[in-house]
Motif scaffolding. Structure first.
Motif, PDB file in Angstrom:
ATOM      1  N   LEU A  18       2.245   1.678  -3.459  1.00 57.60           N
ATOM      2  CA  LEU A  18       1.195   2.181  -4.339  1.00 57.60           C
ATOM      3  C   LEU A  18       1.040   3.690  -4.160  1.00 57.60           C
ATOM      4  O   LEU A  18       0.984   4.436  -5.134  1.00 57.60           O
ATOM      5  CB  LEU A  18      -0.124   1.457  -4.047  1.00 57.60           C
ATOM      6  CG  LEU A  18      -1.327   1.835  -4.887  1.00 57.60           C
ATOM      7  CD1 LEU A  18      -1.120   1.454  -6.341  1.00 57.60           C
ATOM      8  CD2 LEU A  18      -2.579   1.158  -4.343  1.00 57.60           C
ATOM      9  N   ILE A  29      -5.077  -3.968  -4.287  1.00 53.79           N
ATOM     10  CA  ILE A  29      -3.810  -3.228  -4.380  1.00 53.79           C
ATOM     11  C   ILE A  29      -3.065  -3.606  -5.655  1.00 53.79           C
ATOM     12  O   ILE A  29      -2.608  -2.728  -6.404  1.00 53.79           O
ATOM     13  CB  ILE A  29      -2.932  -3.485  -3.135  1.00 53.79           C
ATOM     14  CG1 ILE A  29      -3.584  -2.856  -1.901  1.00 53.79           C
ATOM     15  CG2 ILE A  29      -1.513  -2.945  -3.347  1.00 53.79           C
ATOM     16  CD1 ILE A  29      -2.948  -3.288  -0.586  1.00 53.79           C
ATOM     17  N   LEU A  44       0.833  -1.205   0.000  1.00 50.20           N
ATOM     18  CA  LEU A  44       0.000   0.000   0.000  1.00 50.20           C
ATOM     19  C   LEU A  44       0.869   1.257   0.000  1.00 50.20           C
ATOM     20  O   LEU A  44       0.582   2.221  -0.714  1.00 50.20           O
ATOM     21  CB  LEU A  44      -0.926  -0.018   1.211  1.00 50.20           C
ATOM     22  CG  LEU A  44      -2.095   0.937   1.215  1.00 50.20           C
ATOM     23  CD1 LEU A  44      -2.947   0.783  -0.033  1.00 50.20           C
ATOM     24  CD2 LEU A  44      -2.942   0.712   2.441  1.00 50.20           C
TER      25      LEU A  44
END
Length: 172
Positions: free
Chosen positions: A10, A49, A7
């Motif tokens: 990202l 994700i 995460l």
């Protein structure tokens, strides 16, 4: 730890790294997963994700593969209800990136059927219908957006697409 790192990657724009970390989480064996039955929520989050990272990096077909098959895990359970809209949104974006605007519009519309449609989902559906050349459905979607939204947010891009679509169809 793997999902929080994915995460973070990202968010930092390191899409390949994020997809790799999330994909690694998806490849983990369930019986080795200490989370047990609740792990399906985490597997779903890993799919989200990874798919989002692939869409953001221009690899829409990889995103669809992750969403539709669960990646390496062929035993993918249905997504928990609260995460379904996220999966549908990413799937529709991937379909748009592949030029499959009609399919994308159908998916955006299904977000509305799976719960209260947000104005962004309605606008995305109308936009995809216009890009697919289905002016009637695009216009209907844009009108529904205007009439169904209390504060009537403006989506000026829809008016431009509406005009182009109608012009192409030979209508004023």
């Amino acid at each position: 730890k793997a999902l929080s790192s994915a995460l973070r990657s990202l968010a930092d724009g390191a899409y390949k790294e994020a997809a790799g970390l999330a994909g690694g989480f998806l490849r983990r064996r369930r019986d080795a997963d200490p989370a047990g039955e609740g792990s399906s929520v985490w597997k779903t989050r890993a799919r989200i994700i990874a798919a989002r990272a692939w869409v953001e990096s221009g690899r829409a077909s990889d995103a669809l593969r992750i969403l539709e098959t669960g990646g390496e895990d062929s035993r993918t359970p249905p997504p928990p209800a609260g995460l379904e809209a996220h999966i549908l949104w990413i799937k529709a974006r991937a379909l748009e990136d592949l030029g499959r605007h009609g399919d994308a519009a159908e998916v955006y519309d299904s977000i509305g059927r799976s719960g209260g449609p947000a104005p962004d989902a309605r606008a995305a559906a109308a936009r995809a219908w216009f890009r697919a050349g289905d002016c009637a459905r695009g216009v209907a979607g844009a009108r529904a957006l205007e009439s169904g939204t209390p504060r009537r947010p403006r989506f000026p891009g829809l008016e431009i697409l509406r005009g182009r679509c109608l012009e192409k169809a030979g209508r004023p």
